[in-house]
Design an enzyme around this catalytic site. Structure first.
Site, PDB file in Angstrom:
ATOM      1  N   ARG A  35      -6.354 -13.498  -7.936  1.00  0.00           N
ATOM      2  CA  ARG A  35      -5.272 -14.503  -7.933  1.00  0.00           C
ATOM      3  C   ARG A  35      -5.424 -15.482  -6.773  1.00  0.00           C
ATOM      4  NH1 ARG A  35       0.593 -14.929  -6.477  1.00  0.00           N
ATOM      5  NH2 ARG A  35       1.643 -16.008  -8.160  1.00  0.00           N
ATOM      6  N   ILE A  61       2.553 -21.445 -10.193  1.00  0.00           N
ATOM      7  CA  ILE A  61       1.845 -20.304 -10.783  1.00  0.00           C
ATOM      8  C   ILE A  61       2.906 -19.207 -10.821  1.00  0.00           C
ATOM      9  CG2 ILE A  61       0.869 -19.772  -8.476  1.00  0.00           C
ATOM     10  CD1 ILE A  61      -1.390 -18.256  -9.811  1.00  0.00           C
ATOM     11  N   SER A  62       3.082 -18.568 -11.974  1.00  0.00           N
ATOM     12  CA  SER A  62       4.166 -17.592 -12.139  1.00  0.00           C
ATOM     13  C   SER A  62       3.977 -16.392 -11.216  1.00  0.00           C
ATOM     14  CB  SER A  62       4.216 -17.109 -13.594  1.00  0.00           C
ATOM     15  OG  SER A  62       4.331 -18.203 -14.464  1.00  0.00           O
ATOM     16  N   ALA A  63       5.079 -15.699 -10.942  1.00  0.00           N
ATOM     17  CA  ALA A  63       5.017 -14.488 -10.113  1.00  0.00           C
ATOM     18  C   ALA A  63       4.165 -13.427 -10.832  1.00  0.00           C
ATOM     19  CB  ALA A  63       6.420 -13.955  -9.888  1.00  0.00           C
ATOM     20  N   PRO A  64       3.421 -12.633 -10.075  1.00  0.00           N
ATOM     21  CA  PRO A  64       2.604 -11.584 -10.697  1.00  0.00           C
ATOM     22  C   PRO A  64       3.403 -10.663 -11.623  1.00  0.00           C
ATOM     23  CG  PRO A  64       1.998 -11.834  -8.400  1.00  0.00           C
ATOM     24  CD  PRO A  64       3.171 -12.735  -8.631  1.00  0.00           C
TER      25      PRO A  64
END
Ligand code: SAM
Length: 219
Positions: A35, A61-64
């Site tokens: 990431r 970028i979306s949260a994991p």
């Protein structure tokens, strides 16, 4: 083991423990995809904090944990043809590319050309470019050229499920999309059976940037 690899392993362990990462293919992919290569350079040290991060142009970028939940629901498998709407950094596309392997392919649509270009570079650098085609356009209309798809994932929020996406999903396919208003959405997991009938399961509440386009929001 490198510093980021160790952080990645710990985050994946946590996501499994929390119940966010409940598909073994998704789990393996999140262990492999770096990431840190998909976030802006000055934010690399935050790559393994469970937070969305800015990637420019007002996008994230979306949260994991959100990537984990969506990918787990999607149940992509080796050989699948997958459509993603909202390429952003290219991270989610890389996760899917890791799962579908050389026999499958990921088509990902992004409306902001500069983000599409950065995503292409990120995918190139991390070795996923061969399995991913990045398209610039309005993904609320899907991508008719390569339809139908085994799986479709939308990583921007929509007031409703765009009709073209339902049409472009194969019988037996799964579509994952956040649906709601601008301030709160719910993850919809849409199953199309072999006769074309739909069943919608409602998942977690979430907050995504808007899907802007003909079948999404106007601006
Ligand atoms: N999946 C991305 C990642 O892994 O970094 C994060 C996606 S970000 C939350 C949502 C993205 O959807 C933004 O890059 C935004 O520009 C894009 N987007 C919004 N409306 C769109 C549309 N109609 N077609 C394609 N992309 C769109």
């Amino acid at each position: 083991m490198g510093e980021y690899e160790e952080q990645r392993r710990r985050l994946v362990e946590l996501l499994v423990e929390e119940g966010a990462l409940f598909d073994e293919y998704a789990q393996r992919a999140m262990l492999r995809v770096p990431r840190e290569e998909f976030v802006p350079e000055h934010l690399r040290h935050m790559a393994y904090i469970d937070e969305p991060l800015p990637i420019g142009h007002g996008q994230t970028i979306s949260a994991p944990s959100m990537v984990a939940i969506m990918t787990s629901h999607l149940k992509a498998r080796p050989g699948h043809k997958v459509l993603e709407i909202g390429t952003g950094s290219g991270y989610q596309a890389a996760i899917l590319a890791e799962i579908v392997g050389d026999e499958g392919h990921v088509y990902t649509v992004e409306r902001i050309p500069e983000l599409a270009e950065t995503a292409r570079r990120n995918l190139e650098r991390t070795g996923y470019a061969k399995r991913v085609t990045v398209i610039v356009g309005d993904g609320s209309q899907g991508y008719r050229e390569k339809a139908p798809y085994d799986r479709i994932i939308v990583t921007a929020s929509s007031p409703d499920i765009p009709r073209p996406l339902i049409e472009q999903l194969k019988p037996g396919g799964i579509l994952v999309i956040p649906v709601g208003d601008r301030y709160m959405q719910r993850l919809y997991i849409v199953y199309k059976d072999k006769h074309g009938s739909l069943r919608i399961e409602k998942g977690v509440y979430c907050l995504f940037v808007p899907l802007i386009g003909k079948y999404g929001w106007t601006a």
